[in-house]
Design a protein around this motif. Structure first.
Motif, mmCIF file in Angstrom:
data_model
loop_
_atom_site.group_PDB
_atom_site.id
_atom_site.type_symbol
_atom_site.label_atom_id
_atom_site.label_comp_id
_atom_site.label_asym_id
_atom_site.label_seq_id
_atom_site.Cartn_x
_atom_site.Cartn_y
_atom_site.Cartn_z
ATOM 1 N N LEU A 147 1.907 -4.243 -3.290
ATOM 2 C CA LEU A 147 1.994 -4.548 -4.721
ATOM 3 C C LEU A 147 1.096 -3.624 -5.528
ATOM 4 O O LEU A 147 1.473 -3.159 -6.607
ATOM 5 N N TRP A 148 -0.100 -3.361 -5.031
ATOM 6 C CA TRP A 148 -0.991 -2.422 -5.720
ATOM 7 C C TRP A 148 -0.362 -1.033 -5.770
ATOM 8 O O TRP A 148 -0.350 -0.381 -6.806
ATOM 9 N N PHE A 149 0.164 -0.608 -4.633
ATOM 10 C CA PHE A 149 0.770 0.718 -4.550
ATOM 11 C C PHE A 149 1.969 0.826 -5.492
ATOM 12 O O PHE A 149 2.108 1.779 -6.239
ATOM 13 N N GLY A 150 2.848 -0.178 -5.467
ATOM 14 C CA GLY A 150 4.009 -0.156 -6.348
ATOM 15 C C GLY A 150 3.624 -0.227 -7.807
ATOM 16 O O GLY A 150 4.226 0.436 -8.666
ATOM 17 N N GLY A 151 2.595 -1.004 -8.130
ATOM 18 C CA GLY A 151 2.145 -1.106 -9.522
ATOM 19 C C GLY A 151 1.560 0.190 -10.038
ATOM 20 O O GLY A 151 1.812 0.585 -11.177
ATOM 21 N N THR A 152 0.760 0.855 -9.222
ATOM 22 C CA THR A 152 0.174 2.109 -9.700
ATOM 23 C C THR A 152 1.240 3.187 -9.870
ATOM 24 O O THR A 152 1.191 3.968 -10.810
ATOM 25 N N GLN A 153 2.242 3.213 -8.994
ATOM 26 C CA GLN A 153 3.302 4.216 -9.135
ATOM 27 C C GLN A 153 4.168 3.900 -10.336
ATOM 28 O O GLN A 153 4.624 4.802 -11.038
ATOM 29 N N ARG A 154 4.427 2.630 -10.583
ATOM 30 C CA ARG A 154 5.274 2.258 -11.726
ATOM 31 C C ARG A 154 4.562 2.592 -13.033
ATOM 32 O O ARG A 154 5.170 3.110 -13.971
ATOM 33 N N PHE A 213 -0.191 11.067 -1.417
ATOM 34 C CA PHE A 213 -1.595 10.758 -1.156
ATOM 35 C C PHE A 213 -1.801 9.258 -1.016
ATOM 36 O O PHE A 213 -2.460 8.787 -0.085
ATOM 37 N N GLU A 214 -1.230 8.476 -1.933
ATOM 38 C CA GLU A 214 -1.427 7.032 -1.881
ATOM 39 C C GLU A 214 -0.675 6.409 -0.701
ATOM 40 O O GLU A 214 -1.123 5.419 -0.134
ATOM 41 N N ALA A 215 0.458 6.979 -0.318
ATOM 42 C CA ALA A 215 1.169 6.474 0.859
ATOM 43 C C ALA A 215 0.326 6.711 2.114
ATOM 44 O O ALA A 215 0.255 5.834 2.994
ATOM 45 N N LEU A 216 -0.308 7.856 2.203
ATOM 46 C CA LEU A 216 -1.206 8.112 3.340
ATOM 47 C C LEU A 216 -2.394 7.161 3.325
ATOM 48 O O LEU A 216 -2.844 6.691 4.378
ATOM 49 N N ALA A 217 -2.923 6.867 2.140
ATOM 50 C CA ALA A 217 -4.048 5.934 2.040
ATOM 51 C C ALA A 217 -3.633 4.542 2.491
ATOM 52 O O ALA A 217 -4.373 3.868 3.233
ATOM 53 N N VAL A 218 -2.463 4.084 2.079
ATOM 54 C CA VAL A 218 -1.986 2.766 2.498
ATOM 55 C C VAL A 218 -1.747 2.750 4.003
ATOM 56 O O VAL A 218 -2.087 1.779 4.687
ATOM 57 N N ALA A 219 -1.175 3.808 4.549
ATOM 58 C CA ALA A 219 -0.951 3.876 5.993
ATOM 59 C C ALA A 219 -2.278 3.842 6.747
ATOM 60 O O ALA A 219 -2.391 3.176 7.788
ATOM 61 N N ALA A 220 -3.288 4.527 6.233
ATOM 62 C CA ALA A 220 -4.598 4.505 6.882
ATOM 63 C C ALA A 220 -5.216 3.114 6.817
ATOM 64 O O ALA A 220 -5.812 2.647 7.805
ATOM 65 N N LEU A 221 -5.065 2.442 5.683
ATOM 66 C CA LEU A 221 -5.588 1.079 5.589
ATOM 67 C C LEU A 221 -4.867 0.137 6.543
ATOM 68 O O LEU A 221 -5.497 -0.719 7.180
ATOM 69 N N LEU A 222 -3.560 0.280 6.659
ATOM 70 C CA LEU A 222 -2.812 -0.570 7.590
ATOM 71 C C LEU A 222 -3.205 -0.287 9.042
ATOM 72 O O LEU A 222 -3.320 -1.214 9.849
ATOM 73 N N ALA A 223 -3.400 0.976 9.351
ATOM 74 C CA ALA A 223 -3.844 1.316 10.709
ATOM 75 C C ALA A 223 -5.227 0.724 10.975
ATOM 76 O O ALA A 223 -5.492 0.203 12.066
ATOM 77 N N GLY A 224 -6.088 0.774 9.994
ATOM 78 C CA GLY A 224 -7.414 0.162 10.141
ATOM 79 C C GLY A 224 -7.326 -1.339 10.326
ATOM 80 O O GLY A 224 -8.039 -1.919 11.152
ATOM 81 N N LEU A 225 -6.448 -1.997 9.560
ATOM 82 C CA LEU A 225 -6.264 -3.438 9.736
ATOM 83 C C LEU A 225 -5.745 -3.768 11.130
ATOM 84 O O LEU A 225 -6.177 -4.741 11.754
ATOM 85 N N TRP A 226 -4.822 -2.973 11.584
ATOM 86 C CA TRP A 226 -4.263 -3.223 12.911
ATOM 87 C C TRP A 226 -5.327 -3.047 13.989
ATOM 88 O O TRP A 226 -5.435 -3.842 14.919
ATOM 89 N N LEU A 227 -6.137 -1.996 13.850
ATOM 90 C CA LEU A 227 -7.208 -1.778 14.833
ATOM 91 C C LEU A 227 -8.260 -2.881 14.754
ATOM 92 O O LEU A 227 -8.757 -3.340 15.782
ATOM 93 N N LEU A 228 -8.597 -3.300 13.550
ATOM 94 C CA LEU A 228 -9.591 -4.366 13.409
ATOM 95 C C LEU A 228 -9.075 -5.703 13.913
ATOM 96 O O LEU A 228 -9.853 -6.540 14.377
ATOM 97 N N SER A 229 -7.776 -5.936 13.822
ATOM 98 C CA SER A 229 -7.239 -7.219 14.267
ATOM 99 C C SER A 229 -7.330 -7.377 15.777
ATOM 100 O O SER A 229 -7.215 -8.489 16.287
#
Length: 108
Positions: free
Chosen positions: A97-104, A55-71
């Motif tokens: 870092l947020w993703f890795g920290g929450t998983q750790r 779930f969090e990997a999909l969320a990060v991928a969606a955020l990155l896709a949004g950043l790419w589209l916004l750029s």
């Protein structure tokens, strides 16, 4: 072919080959039950971890896709730079870092 002594021979063999009679090993049974419970708890925790990870990997991928589209928008183009990834690497680092920290923390 069976004779009258065969029943005596069968009784003697069954007495000799029978397992020794002894009380049940309660400590061993408790240890096995605890191992089974621990294995089940580990399986549940592992399942929760992987579902959360997906779930969090999909969320990060969606955020990155949004950043790419916004750029690519004209409003943010000066911030993005010529490669359209000018501000994405620092934000990507923060997200990872947020993703890795929450998983750790979750695995502890």
């Amino acid at each position: 072919m069976t004779g009258p002594d065969d029943s005596a021979m069968d009784a003697m063999l069954s007495a000799m080959l029978a397992p020794p009679t002894r009380a049940g090993d309660r400590a061993f049974a408790v240890q096995v039950d605890r191992a089974i419970d621990a294995q089940a708890a580990y399986a549940r925790a592992r399942s929760r971890f992987w579902s959360s990870f997906a779930f969090e990997a999909l969320a990060v991928a969606a955020l990155l896709a949004g950043l790419w589209l916004l750029s690519g928008t004209p409003l943010l183009a000066p911030l993005a730079g010529p490669a359209q990834w000018g501000f994405a690497p620092p934000l990507l680092l923060v997200l990872l870092l947020w993703f890795g920290g929450t998983q750790r923390l979750r695995s502890a």
